[in-house]
Design a protein around this motif. Structure first.
Motif, PDB file in Angstrom:
ATOM      1  N   SER A  77       2.365  -1.480 -10.021  1.00 23.86           N
ATOM      2  CA  SER A  77       2.173  -0.034 -10.134  1.00 23.86           C
ATOM      3  C   SER A  77       1.138   0.424  -9.111  1.00 23.86           C
ATOM      4  CB  SER A  77       1.712   0.336 -11.546  1.00 23.86           C
ATOM      5  OG  SER A  77       0.365  -0.034 -11.734  1.00 23.86           O
ATOM      6  N   SER A  78       1.091   1.711  -8.885  1.00 22.30           N
ATOM      7  CA  SER A  78       0.126   2.285  -7.963  1.00 22.30           C
ATOM      8  C   SER A  78      -1.304   2.009  -8.413  1.00 22.30           C
ATOM      9  CB  SER A  78       0.369   3.794  -7.862  1.00 22.30           C
ATOM     10  OG  SER A  78      -0.600   4.394  -7.068  1.00 22.30           O
ATOM     11  N   ALA A 109      -4.191  -0.212  -6.426  1.00 22.48           N
ATOM     12  CA  ALA A 109      -5.546   0.274  -6.123  1.00 22.48           C
ATOM     13  C   ALA A 109      -6.592  -0.772  -6.501  1.00 22.48           C
ATOM     14  CB  ALA A 109      -5.803   1.588  -6.862  1.00 22.48           C
ATOM     15  N   ALA A 110      -6.425  -1.399  -7.656  1.00 18.66           N
ATOM     16  CA  ALA A 110      -7.364  -2.445  -8.095  1.00 18.66           C
ATOM     17  C   ALA A 110      -7.302  -3.656  -7.164  1.00 18.66           C
ATOM     18  CB  ALA A 110      -7.058  -2.849  -9.534  1.00 18.66           C
ATOM     19  N   LEU A 111      -6.090  -4.057  -6.776  1.00 14.90           N
ATOM     20  CA  LEU A 111      -5.934  -5.200  -5.859  1.00 14.90           C
ATOM     21  C   LEU A 111      -6.582  -4.927  -4.503  1.00 14.90           C
ATOM     22  CD1 LEU A 111      -2.274  -6.360  -6.535  1.00 14.90           C
ATOM     23  CD2 LEU A 111      -4.345  -7.698  -6.882  1.00 14.90           C
ATOM     24  N   ILE A 112      -6.348  -3.735  -3.981  1.00 12.51           N
ATOM     25  CA  ILE A 112      -6.919  -3.367  -2.682  1.00 12.51           C
ATOM     26  C   ILE A 112      -8.447  -3.475  -2.739  1.00 12.51           C
ATOM     27  CG2 ILE A 112      -7.254  -1.461  -1.034  1.00 12.51           C
ATOM     28  CD1 ILE A 112      -4.428  -2.590  -0.873  1.00 12.51           C
ATOM     29  N   SER A 113      -9.013  -3.035  -3.852  1.00  9.95           N
ATOM     30  CA  SER A 113     -10.466  -3.123  -4.034  1.00  9.95           C
ATOM     31  C   SER A 113     -10.927  -4.582  -4.010  1.00  9.95           C
ATOM     32  CB  SER A 113     -10.856  -2.452  -5.352  1.00  9.95           C
ATOM     33  OG  SER A 113     -12.227  -2.586  -5.579  1.00  9.95           O
ATOM     34  N   GLU A 114     -10.212  -5.454  -4.712  1.00  5.99           N
ATOM     35  CA  GLU A 114     -10.578  -6.876  -4.764  1.00  5.99           C
ATOM     36  C   GLU A 114     -10.386  -7.579  -3.422  1.00  5.99           C
ATOM     37  OE1 GLU A 114      -8.520  -8.811  -7.971  1.00  5.99           O
ATOM     38  OE2 GLU A 114      -9.321  -7.407  -9.453  1.00  5.99           O
ATOM     39  N   LEU A 115      -9.406  -7.136  -2.638  1.00  7.69           N
ATOM     40  CA  LEU A 115      -9.102  -7.804  -1.367  1.00  7.69           C
ATOM     41  C   LEU A 115     -10.021  -7.380  -0.219  1.00  7.69           C
ATOM     42  CD1 LEU A 115      -5.193  -7.835  -1.519  1.00  7.69           C
ATOM     43  CD2 LEU A 115      -6.760  -9.760  -1.871  1.00  7.69           C
ATOM     44  N   GLN A 116     -11.000  -6.522  -0.501  1.00  7.82           N
ATOM     45  CA  GLN A 116     -11.930  -6.098   0.545  1.00  7.82           C
ATOM     46  C   GLN A 116     -12.741  -7.274   1.108  1.00  7.82           C
ATOM     47  OE1 GLN A 116     -11.841  -2.953   1.974  1.00  7.82           O
ATOM     48  NE2 GLN A 116     -10.061  -2.870   0.612  1.00  7.82           N
ATOM     49  N   LYS A 125      -9.398  -5.123  10.270  1.00  7.57           N
ATOM     50  CA  LYS A 125     -10.357  -4.013  10.280  1.00  7.57           C
ATOM     51  C   LYS A 125     -10.430  -3.315   8.923  1.00  7.57           C
ATOM     52  CE  LYS A 125     -11.616  -0.037  13.072  1.00  7.57           C
ATOM     53  NZ  LYS A 125     -11.260   0.796  14.201  1.00  7.57           N
ATOM     54  N   SER A 126      -9.283  -3.163   8.245  1.00  5.01           N
ATOM     55  CA  SER A 126      -9.304  -2.494   6.936  1.00  5.01           C
ATOM     56  C   SER A 126      -8.052  -2.826   6.125  1.00  5.01           C
ATOM     57  CB  SER A 126      -9.429  -0.973   7.097  1.00  5.01           C
ATOM     58  OG  SER A 126      -8.226  -0.433   7.626  1.00  5.01           O
ATOM     59  N   ILE A 127      -8.190  -2.673   4.802  1.00  3.80           N
ATOM     60  CA  ILE A 127      -7.070  -2.768   3.862  1.00  3.80           C
ATOM     61  C   ILE A 127      -7.169  -1.523   2.995  1.00  3.80           C
ATOM     62  CG2 ILE A 127      -5.970  -4.035   1.990  1.00  3.80           C
ATOM     63  CD1 ILE A 127      -7.412  -6.539   2.922  1.00  3.80           C
ATOM     64  N   GLN A 128      -6.112  -0.720   3.007  1.00  2.93           N
ATOM     65  CA  GLN A 128      -6.140   0.528   2.252  1.00  2.93           C
ATOM     66  C   GLN A 128      -4.817   0.763   1.541  1.00  2.93           C
ATOM     67  OE1 GLN A 128      -6.998   3.578   5.111  1.00  2.93           O
ATOM     68  NE2 GLN A 128      -9.097   2.907   5.418  1.00  2.93           N
ATOM     69  N   GLN A 129      -4.895   1.592   0.508  1.00  2.00           N
ATOM     70  CA  GLN A 129      -3.699   2.076  -0.162  1.00  2.00           C
ATOM     71  C   GLN A 129      -3.412   3.453   0.413  1.00  2.00           C
ATOM     72  OE1 GLN A 129      -4.122   2.586  -4.404  1.00  2.00           O
ATOM     73  NE2 GLN A 129      -1.933   2.849  -4.714  1.00  2.00           N
ATOM     74  N   LYS A 130      -2.145   3.733   0.688  1.00  2.00           N
ATOM     75  CA  LYS A 130      -1.784   5.046   1.220  1.00  2.00           C
ATOM     76  C   LYS A 130      -1.734   6.038   0.068  1.00  2.00           C
ATOM     77  CE  LYS A 130      -0.777   7.777   4.493  1.00  2.00           C
ATOM     78  NZ  LYS A 130      -1.890   8.305   5.222  1.00  2.00           N
ATOM     79  N   ASP A 131      -2.733   6.908  -0.008  1.00  2.00           N
ATOM     80  CA  ASP A 131      -2.875   7.891  -1.077  1.00  2.00           C
ATOM     81  C   ASP A 131      -2.677   7.217  -2.436  1.00  2.00           C
ATOM     82  OD1 ASP A 131      -3.380   9.896   0.824  1.00  2.00           O
ATOM     83  OD2 ASP A 131      -1.245  10.246   1.108  1.00  2.00           O
ATOM     84  N   GLY A 132      -1.839   7.781  -3.291  1.00  2.00           N
ATOM     85  CA  GLY A 132      -1.572   7.178  -4.594  1.00  2.00           C
ATOM     86  C   GLY A 132      -0.255   6.428  -4.587  1.00  2.00           C
TER      87      GLY A 132
END
Length: 194
Positions: free
Chosen positions: A6-7, A11-18, A86-93
């Motif tokens: 899910s979206s 978001a939680a995964l992206i935070s952990e993968l920083q 350089k970065s890992i991001q989620q595209k909006d929601g």
């Protein structure tokens, strides 16, 4: 077993993968048709980022390799080998993760987790260099030499305000509140039910 992400989970995964940001790609594997493994050296450690198109991404300890790398894997190696993350991001929601890499130029690895999913490599202008699977949608084309276009987006749950939520729910034709939150806001069934 979960069949998709899910979206909210993304978001939680992206935070952990920083922890991978500022790392360097040292190897790329393509063990199965929809799976890519990126070996990234970050923070003094070696990490394996497992990407399964349309399903999930996670860190793993298990390294699987194919006897012969696919042409897509060879393309990824050509452009991303020794590249700096350089970065890992989620595209909006949306259920889309964007990994930005720098080598001599900037490249984006775009991972789609909706429908059948896809993995797309673009240049800094979002011109598609390589794609796991060519796809033709009514509003966009995913293939080499095309410009990567995001799917039509709805409301972004990360930025929605009370008035927008109220309007969305009032206009919704879904059978109940949970279905509206799951589909129109993109929270996914489990979180919408809760």
């Amino acid at each position: 077993m979960k069949k998709s992400i899910s979206s909210l989970e993304l978001a939680a995964l992206i935070s952990e993968l920083q922890i991978l940001v500022r790392g360097t790609v040292s190897q790329i594997y393509h063990p199965t048709e929809k799976e890519i493994l990126l070996q990234i050296h970050a923070g003094g450690s070696k990490h394996l980022l497992k990407i399964i198109s349309g399903k999930f991404l996670c860190l793993t300890n298990k390294k699987e390799t194919a006897l012969t790398p696919s042409s897509f894997c060879m393309q990824l190696r050509k452009y991303l080998d020794h590249a700096y993350l350089k970065s890992i991001q989620q595209k909006d929601g949306e259920r889309i993760a964007v990994l930005e890499f720098e080598k001599k130029e900037t490249f984006y690895l775009i991972i789609e987790f909706f429908s059948k999913g896809n993995i797309v490599l673009t240049d800094k202008n979002y011109q598609i260099i390589g794609v796991l699977e060519q796809q033709l949608w009514k509003d966009r084309i995913i293939k080499v030499k095309e410009k990567y276009k995001l799917p039509a987006t709805g409301l972004n749950w990360k930025e929605i305000n009370e008035k927008q939520l109220s309007t969305m729910l009032a206009k919704s034709e879904k059978k109940n509140l949970a279905t509206s939150l799951a589909t129109e806001l993109g929270l996914g069934g489990i979180y919408a039910e809760e």
